[in-house]
Motif scaffolding. Structure first.
Motif, short mmCIF file in Angstrom:
data_model
loop_
_atom_site.label_atom_id
_atom_site.label_comp_id
_atom_site.label_asym_id
_atom_site.label_seq_id
_atom_site.Cartn_x
_atom_site.Cartn_y
_atom_site.Cartn_z
N GLU A 1 29.37 42.76 39.95
CA GLU A 1 30.22 43.91 40.26
C GLU A 1 31.47 43.46 41.02
OE1 GLU A 1 29.62 47.62 43.22
OE2 GLU A 1 28.36 47.66 41.41
N ALA B 1 34.15 47.47 31.44
CA ALA B 1 33.75 48.59 32.29
C ALA B 1 33.56 49.86 31.48
CB ALA B 1 34.81 48.81 33.38
N HIS C 1 30.38 49.55 29.58
CA HIS C 1 29.21 49.44 30.44
C HIS C 1 28.90 50.74 31.19
CE1 HIS C 1 26.27 46.72 32.14
NE2 HIS C 1 26.52 47.17 33.36
N TYR C 2 29.92 51.52 31.53
CA TYR C 2 29.72 52.67 32.41
C TYR C 2 30.01 54.04 31.80
CZ TYR C 2 29.32 49.30 36.23
OH TYR C 2 28.91 48.27 37.05
N THR C 3 30.63 54.08 30.64
CA THR C 3 30.97 55.39 30.06
C THR C 3 29.73 56.24 29.83
OG1 THR C 3 33.07 54.70 29.08
CG2 THR C 3 31.96 56.56 28.05
N ILE D 1 26.87 56.55 31.55
CA ILE D 1 26.40 57.26 32.75
C ILE D 1 27.46 58.27 33.22
CG2 ILE D 1 27.24 55.52 34.38
CD1 ILE D 1 24.00 57.61 34.64
N MET D 2 28.73 57.95 33.03
CA MET D 2 29.79 58.91 33.38
C MET D 2 29.71 60.14 32.48
SD MET D 2 32.86 56.14 33.93
CE MET D 2 34.20 57.33 34.21
N TRP E 1 38.68 57.96 33.56
CA TRP E 1 39.04 56.55 33.41
C TRP E 1 40.50 56.31 33.76
CZ3 TRP E 1 36.21 52.65 33.87
CH2 TRP E 1 34.89 52.61 33.39
N SER F 1 27.95 51.78 45.24
CA SER F 1 28.04 50.94 44.04
C SER F 1 29.20 51.42 43.17
CB SER F 1 26.74 51.02 43.25
OG SER F 1 26.57 52.32 42.70
N LYS G 1 29.04 52.02 40.09
CA LYS G 1 28.51 53.09 39.24
C LYS G 1 28.59 54.44 39.94
CE LYS G 1 24.07 53.82 38.83
NZ LYS G 1 22.62 53.72 38.46
N LEU H 1 32.25 55.62 40.18
CA LEU H 1 32.75 56.12 38.89
C LEU H 1 32.18 57.50 38.58
CD1 LEU H 1 32.44 52.84 36.79
CD2 LEU H 1 34.55 53.87 37.63
N CYS H 2 30.91 57.68 38.87
CA CYS H 2 30.28 58.97 38.61
C CYS H 2 30.80 60.04 39.56
CB CYS H 2 28.75 58.86 38.72
SG CYS H 2 28.00 57.91 37.37
#
Length: 203
Positions: A7, A25, A28-30, A32-33, A54, A69, A71, A74-75
């Motif tokens: 990270e 990113a 990897h993270y879209t 959960i977003m 984003w 974190s 994550k 971002l959330c």
């Protein structure tokens, strides 16, 4: 295929506006977003909110202080964007409306929080059972959509995205205690919905 990266190195690369890091990113993270946004909005609106999130992430990444974190950060941005969308469309209910739960609903639970008359499901039968299952699912989606955004998000993120209550609290910018209350209220509402549908056929 994505290669795992720390990270810390990812954040550093994002701050350098590294295009490969940005694509990593996003991939990897879209997911959960999107799950965060979908817990509060319809599918189309959620997708728009994530795209907007984003854009904000790349403007705000220099200010990320690693107190949570990446994550969760971002959330949290996504959840704030979803709230703004709800406000814009005048669909948001007050965040702290826990006390507004109908007394009729509260009376359906015993002091230890258990459902006084547990739901045992529809009577099993092949095509009829399948039809009732679809009706129940449609009604469930309707009631999730009618819940206050944060309440629905708390339930969905803990149940479907396997976030801890502490992570959800960080995402929604509330205390872990509030998250527990939100989840409890959301479950009560859904149980009452199931009971009403079973007894009256009305969603």
């Amino acid at each position: 295929m994505l290669h795992e990266r720390s990270e810390e190195s990812l954040v550093s690369a994002l701050r350098s506006r590294d295009e490969a890091a940005y694509h990593y990113a996003v991939e990897h993270y879209t997911g959960i977003m999107l799950a965060t946004a979908r817990a509060m909005l319809d599918k189309a609106s959620a997708e728009d909110v994530v795209q907007d999130a984003w854009v904000s992430v790349m403007h705000a990444i220099d200010g990320f202080e690693s107190r949570s974190s990446l994550k969760s950060w971002l959330c949290r941005i996504t959840a704030n964007k979803a709230r703004n969308h709800l406000r814009k469309h005048k669909r948001e209910s007050p965040q702290d409306d826990f006390s507004a739960l109908e007394s009729d609903l509260e009376s359906r639970f015993s002091p230890d929080g258990r459902w006084r008359n547990p739901f045992h499901g529809f009577e099993a039968s092949s095509p009829v059972e399948q039809l009732e299952g679809r009706i129940l699912d449609d009604c469930l989606q309707k009631h999730l959509g009618d819940m206050p955004g944060d309440q629905s998000a708390a339930l969905m993120l803990t149940q479907q995205s396997s976030m801890s209550k502490e992570e959800v609290a960080s995402v929604l910018s509330v205390s872990a205690g509030n998250v527990r209350v939100m989840i409890h209220r959301a479950r009560q509402r859904l149980l009452l919905m199931v009971e009403r549908l079973r007894e009256t056929g009305e969603c």
